[in-house]
Each structure stands twice: as structure tokens, then as C-alpha cells.
Design a protein around this motif. Structure first.
Motif: not given
Length: 200
Positions: A14, A44, A47-48, A51, A124, A127-128
Motif C-alpha cells: 500500500i 494487495n 486490491d489497492t 480500491w 486498505l 490505511y484510508h
């Protein structure tokens, strides 16, 4: 423990993505291609990117034609995500192929890789949500609300990590066994989606 390793790699992936914050930036996977670390990092990153595709397509001012193109990209990316989960499950199937399940062994409700998929998405969210807690132009009320949500996400991560590690230990001890079903997504298959095959 696999959950600790996965979390470390997800945080790294990420952070690496956000150095550029570009959906189409090429992945530079730092791990050897025949390792679980490589699979986790790649998973990941997928996925990022997805996102951020989801963020783009939810812009209320998006041109409808562009919106449809993004929706189709998301569908394609979701298939890539599913394929990567199956690669990770293949790793575990190979790892545990010599384990003989005990007579009373049970199958888990989800495979190890699908649980790890949830852990990747959770990384994620954390993180966000942390970004929102730290957002300088947000109100104090907003930041406090997001801190409450972040606390819950961190608790979810702790619980999920314990569950993943316990599942893998149970499989390794023969108390549970893996039974993986391939994801049979029908909407992407022109022979299974009636809207597609009726056009032929």
C-alpha cells in the motif's frame, strides 16, 4: 505466523502504491516470484488499484461513457483478484498436501486465501481511515468519528489474524482440511451470461 507476514507485506504494498498513487503504475514486486511473499504483495497491489478504481467510478460528475469503461475495468480487475486468491490457495494446498486429516476433521467455511483476501481489504480500510483521521482540512467531529471507526477496524484485524493463524494450525495438525472450490463467475463468461450468449 502467516498473518503477521501478510500484514507487513500489505502495509508495504500500500505504501509503495501511494508513492505514485496511479492506478496504471506498473507493479514492482520486490519478492522472488516463487514465494508466498510475492503472491501476497501482488494480491494487495491488485486490491489497492481496484480500491482506487472504485473511487473514480463513484464520482457523481463522471461522464457515463467513462463510467461504463471504468465499471468494465473493475469487473476485469475483480476476476484478476479472484484468480490471485486461487493461486494463494494453491500454495497452501501444496504446502499441506502431505497432511492426513484426522477422522473427525472438518472443513472450514472459507479457504485460507479467502480469509487472507479479507485481511488485504482490511489493510486498505485501515490505511484510508487513518488518512481521514489525519486529514488537516476535516472537522474535529469528522476526525473523531473516523478514529472510532479506525479503532474497530484495528480490532477486526486482530481478530481476523487470530482466526487465520488458528485455521492454518488446525490444517497443519489435521484437525481441519482444505476444500477449495473454484470461483465460477458467470457474468464474465460469454457461454454462461444470457445477455452475452443471446446476442450471438
Amino acid at each position: 505466523m502467516i498473518s503477521e507476514l501478510a500484514n507487513q507485506i500489505f502495509v508495504q504494498a500500500i505504501a509503495d502504491y501511494h508513492l505514485f498513487d496511479e492506478i496504471d503504475h506498473p507493479i514492482n514486486n520486490p519478492f522472488d516470484s516463487n514465494t508466498i511473499e510475492h503472491l501476497l504483495y501482488h494480491k494487495n497491489w491488485i486490491d489497492t488499484a481496484q480500491w482506487h478504481m472504485e473511487d473514480v467510478v463513484r464520482n457523481p460528475d463522471i461522464n457515463p461513457v467513462d463510467g461504463l469503461q471504468w465499471k468494465r475495468r473493475i469487473d476485469a480487475q475483480n476476476q484478476v483478484r479472484t484468480d490471485m486468491v486461487e493461486y494463494i490457495d494453491s500454495y497452501f494446498l501444496q504446502k499441506f498436501e502431505g497432511i492426513e486429516a484426522k477422522a473427525g476433521a472438518k472443513v472450514n467455511t472459507e479457504s485460507p486465501a479467502w480469509a487472507i483476501d479479507r485481511l488485504s481489504i482490511l489493510a486498505l480500510k485501515i490505511y484510508h481511515m487513518q488518512e481521514e483521521v489525519n486529514r488537516p482540512n476535516a472537522s474535529e467531529e469528522h476526525r473523531q468519528l473516523c478514529q472510532g471507526k479506525l479503532d474497530i477496524l484495528l480490532m477486526q484485524r486482530k481478530d481476523l489474524c487470530s482466526s487465520i493463524d488458528e485455521l492454518l494450525t488446525d490444517i497443519e495438525n489435521g484437525d481441519k482440511y482444505m476444500k477449495v472450490y473454484k470461483q465460477m463467475k458467470m457474468y464474465n463468461d460469454p457461454s454462461l451470461n444470457p445477455v452475452l450468449y443471446n446476442k450471438a
